[in-house]
Design a protein around this motif. Structure first.
Motif, PDB file in Angstrom:
ATOM      1  N   ARG A 166       1.212  -0.885  -0.112  1.00 17.93           N
ATOM      2  CA  ARG A 166       0.488   0.401  -0.075  1.00 17.93           C
ATOM      3  C   ARG A 166       0.955   0.774   0.039  1.00 17.93           C
ATOM      4  NH1 ARG A 166      -4.758  -1.887   4.174  1.00 17.93           N
ATOM      5  NH2 ARG A 166      -5.696  -3.044   2.700  1.00 17.93           N
ATOM      6  N   TRP A 167       0.491   2.306  -0.563  1.00 17.74           N
ATOM      7  CA  TRP A 167       1.137   3.243  -0.882  1.00 17.74           C
ATOM      8  C   TRP A 167       0.018   4.768  -0.373  1.00 17.74           C
ATOM      9  CZ3 TRP A 167       1.459  -0.448  -3.763  1.00 17.74           C
ATOM     10  CH2 TRP A 167       2.865  -1.053  -4.112  1.00 17.74           C
ATOM     11  N   GLY A 168       0.609   6.022   0.170  1.00 15.26           N
ATOM     12  CA  GLY A 168      -0.050   7.021   0.261  1.00 15.26           C
ATOM     13  C   GLY A 168       0.347   8.511  -1.137  1.00 15.26           C
ATOM     14  N   LEU A 169      -0.090   9.774  -1.007  1.00 13.30           N
ATOM     15  CA  LEU A 169      -0.320  11.185  -1.468  1.00 13.30           C
ATOM     16  C   LEU A 169      -1.020  11.477  -0.897  1.00 13.30           C
ATOM     17  CD1 LEU A 169       0.392   9.767  -5.192  1.00 13.30           C
ATOM     18  CD2 LEU A 169       2.024   9.910  -4.097  1.00 13.30           C
ATOM     19  N   GLU A 182      -7.414  19.859  -0.060  1.00  9.85           N
ATOM     20  CA  GLU A 182      -6.457  18.780  -0.217  1.00  9.85           C
ATOM     21  C   GLU A 182      -6.530  17.437   0.868  1.00  9.85           C
ATOM     22  OE1 GLU A 182      -3.231  19.811   1.818  1.00  9.85           O
ATOM     23  OE2 GLU A 182      -3.840  21.993   0.720  1.00  9.85           O
ATOM     24  N   VAL A 183      -6.235  16.557  -0.379  1.00 10.91           N
ATOM     25  CA  VAL A 183      -6.844  14.878  -0.797  1.00 10.91           C
ATOM     26  C   VAL A 183      -5.326  14.787  -0.276  1.00 10.91           C
ATOM     27  CG1 VAL A 183      -7.230  13.520  -2.578  1.00 10.91           C
ATOM     28  CG2 VAL A 183      -7.615  16.419  -2.839  1.00 10.91           C
ATOM     29  N   VAL A 184      -6.035  13.033   0.547  1.00  8.92           N
ATOM     30  CA  VAL A 184      -5.112  12.203   0.903  1.00  8.92           C
ATOM     31  C   VAL A 184      -6.021  10.730  -0.170  1.00  8.92           C
ATOM     32  CG1 VAL A 184      -4.218  10.224   2.593  1.00  8.92           C
ATOM     33  CG2 VAL A 184      -4.323  12.992   3.129  1.00  8.92           C
ATOM     34  N   ALA A 185      -5.147  10.076  -1.146  1.00  3.46           N
ATOM     35  CA  ALA A 185      -4.923   9.589  -1.889  1.00  3.46           C
ATOM     36  C   ALA A 185      -4.267   7.861  -1.329  1.00  3.46           C
ATOM     37  CB  ALA A 185      -5.628   9.572  -3.651  1.00  3.46           C
ATOM     38  N   GLU A 186      -4.729   6.702  -1.175  1.00  2.00           N
ATOM     39  CA  GLU A 186      -4.595   5.472  -0.580  1.00  2.00           C
ATOM     40  C   GLU A 186      -4.535   4.897  -2.644  1.00  2.00           C
ATOM     41  OE1 GLU A 186      -5.606   4.019   2.457  1.00  2.00           O
ATOM     42  OE2 GLU A 186      -6.677   5.074   3.648  1.00  2.00           O
ATOM     43  N   PHE A 187      -3.348   3.991  -2.158  1.00  2.00           N
ATOM     44  CA  PHE A 187      -3.559   3.607  -3.352  1.00  2.00           C
ATOM     45  C   PHE A 187      -2.923   1.427  -2.639  1.00  2.00           C
ATOM     46  CE2 PHE A 187      -2.282   6.993  -4.462  1.00  2.00           C
ATOM     47  CZ  PHE A 187      -2.934   7.306  -6.291  1.00  2.00           C
ATOM     48  N   THR A 188      -3.302   0.571  -3.671  1.00  2.00           N
ATOM     49  CA  THR A 188      -2.712  -1.119  -3.338  1.00  2.00           C
ATOM     50  C   THR A 188      -2.624  -1.515  -4.248  1.00  2.00           C
ATOM     51  OG1 THR A 188      -4.523  -1.226  -1.100  1.00  2.00           O
ATOM     52  CG2 THR A 188      -4.125  -3.170  -2.492  1.00  2.00           C
ATOM     53  N   ARG A 194      -8.941   4.416  -2.598  1.00  2.00           N
ATOM     54  CA  ARG A 194     -10.434   5.521  -1.930  1.00  2.00           C
ATOM     55  C   ARG A 194      -9.327   7.055  -1.636  1.00  2.00           C
ATOM     56  NH1 ARG A 194     -11.132   3.213   4.171  1.00  2.00           N
ATOM     57  NH2 ARG A 194      -8.310   3.610   5.174  1.00  2.00           N
ATOM     58  N   THR A 195      -9.951   7.669  -1.541  1.00  2.00           N
ATOM     59  CA  THR A 195      -9.006   9.174  -1.481  1.00  2.00           C
ATOM     60  C   THR A 195      -9.899  10.009   0.162  1.00  2.00           C
ATOM     61  OG1 THR A 195     -11.421  10.289  -2.280  1.00  2.00           O
ATOM     62  CG2 THR A 195      -8.410  10.201  -3.677  1.00  2.00           C
ATOM     63  N   ALA A 196      -9.462  11.276   0.909  1.00  2.00           N
ATOM     64  CA  ALA A 196     -10.538  11.272   1.350  1.00  2.00           C
ATOM     65  C   ALA A 196      -9.921  13.077   1.432  1.00  2.00           C
ATOM     66  CB  ALA A 196      -9.704  11.034   3.251  1.00  2.00           C
TER      67      ALA A 196
END
Length: 199
Positions: A166-169, A182-188, A194-196
Motif C-alpha cells: 500500500r502507498w499514499g499520496l 487537501e486530498v489524501v489518496a490511498e493505493f493498493t 480511496r481518497t479522503a
C-alpha cells in the motif's frame, strides 16, 4: 500403522489467475463491491480468493522461498517487456506482465542488482491512454495509478502505506467548483482505492 491419506487433492501450480486473486484480496479491504464484481468475472468464489492468498503468503514465508524476482517469473512467466531504468544513481530493470483482469495495466517489478526486487505494483500499459484526473471527482477507485495521480496533481507528497503493498499520496486538487482541496489518496498494488478530501 501409516498415516491416513489426505482427502484434499494436492494444490496445482500457482497461476496468473491465482495471482490476480492475491491482488484482489488486498483491495477487498477498501472496495469489496468492486472486488466481488471482478471475482465473479473471473468465475471464482470467495473461498478460492482466500485460498490463493493463503498459498501466496505460504510461498513468501517458506524457509525454501525463492527470491522475489524468481517467484514472479515462476508464477507470471517470462515478462512481456524488460526495460533498463535508472533511479537516482542506481540502475535497475523494469519487468512488466499483462494482467487479464485490467487489460490497460501491467504488473511491474523493478529488479536491481543481484535480482533484488525494489518495487512491485500496477502501472499503465505503454500502449494504453494514461488516466488524466483533473478534479477530486475524477479520483474514483481503480481509475488511476500512483504515477498518474502524482503527475496530475504535482507536487504530491508520498505517504507511508498502512500495510505492505500500500502507498499514499497527499496533494491538493480542485473540486467541481474549482475550490482547491487537501486530498489524501490511498493505493493498493499501485492502483487507487480511496481518497479522503479535506474541507
Amino acid at each position: 500403522m501409516g498415516a491416513m491419506p489426505s482427502s484434499k487433492p494436492p494444490a496445482g501450480p500457482f497461476t496468473v489467475q491465482d495471482f490476480q486473486l492475491v491482488l484482489l484480496r488486498r483491495m477487498a479491504d477498501h472496495n469489496p463491491d468492486l472486488v466481488d464484481d471482478a471475482r465473479r468475472r473471473l468465475g471464482v468464489s470467495l473461498a478460492d480468493m482466500r485460498e490463493a492468498n493463503k498459498r501466496w503468503q505460504a510461498m513468501l514465508r517458506s524457509p525454501r522461498s525463492r527470491s522475489a524476482a524468481t517467484r514472479y517469473r515462476s508464477v507470471l512467466g517470462t515478462p512481456e517487456s524488460v526495460t533498463a531504468r535508472r533511479i537516482g544513481d542506481l540502475d535497475c530493470a523494469a519487468w512488466q506482465w499483462p494482467v487479464p483482469l485490467w487489460p490497460d495495466l501491467r504488473f511491474e517489478v523493478l529488479v536491481g542488482p543481484n535480482q533484488a526486487v525494489w518495487n512491485e505494483w500496477l502501472v499503465r500499459a505503454p500502449d494504453a491512454p494514461a488516466a488524466e484526473p483533473r478534479t477530486v471527482d475524477d479520483l474514483r477507485p481503480w481509475s488511476c495509478t500512483v504515477d498518474e495521480a502524482a503527475r496530475a496533481f504535482a507536487p504530491a507528497r508520498p505517504l507511508e502505506g498502512t500495510a505492505p503493498t500500500r502507498w499514499g499520496l497527499a496533494f491538493t486538487a480542485p473540486d467541481a467548483r474549482g475550490v482547491r482541496r487537501e486530498v489524501v489518496a490511498e493505493f493498493t498494488w499501485g492502483l487507487l482505492q480511496r481518497t479522503a478530501v479535506g474541507e
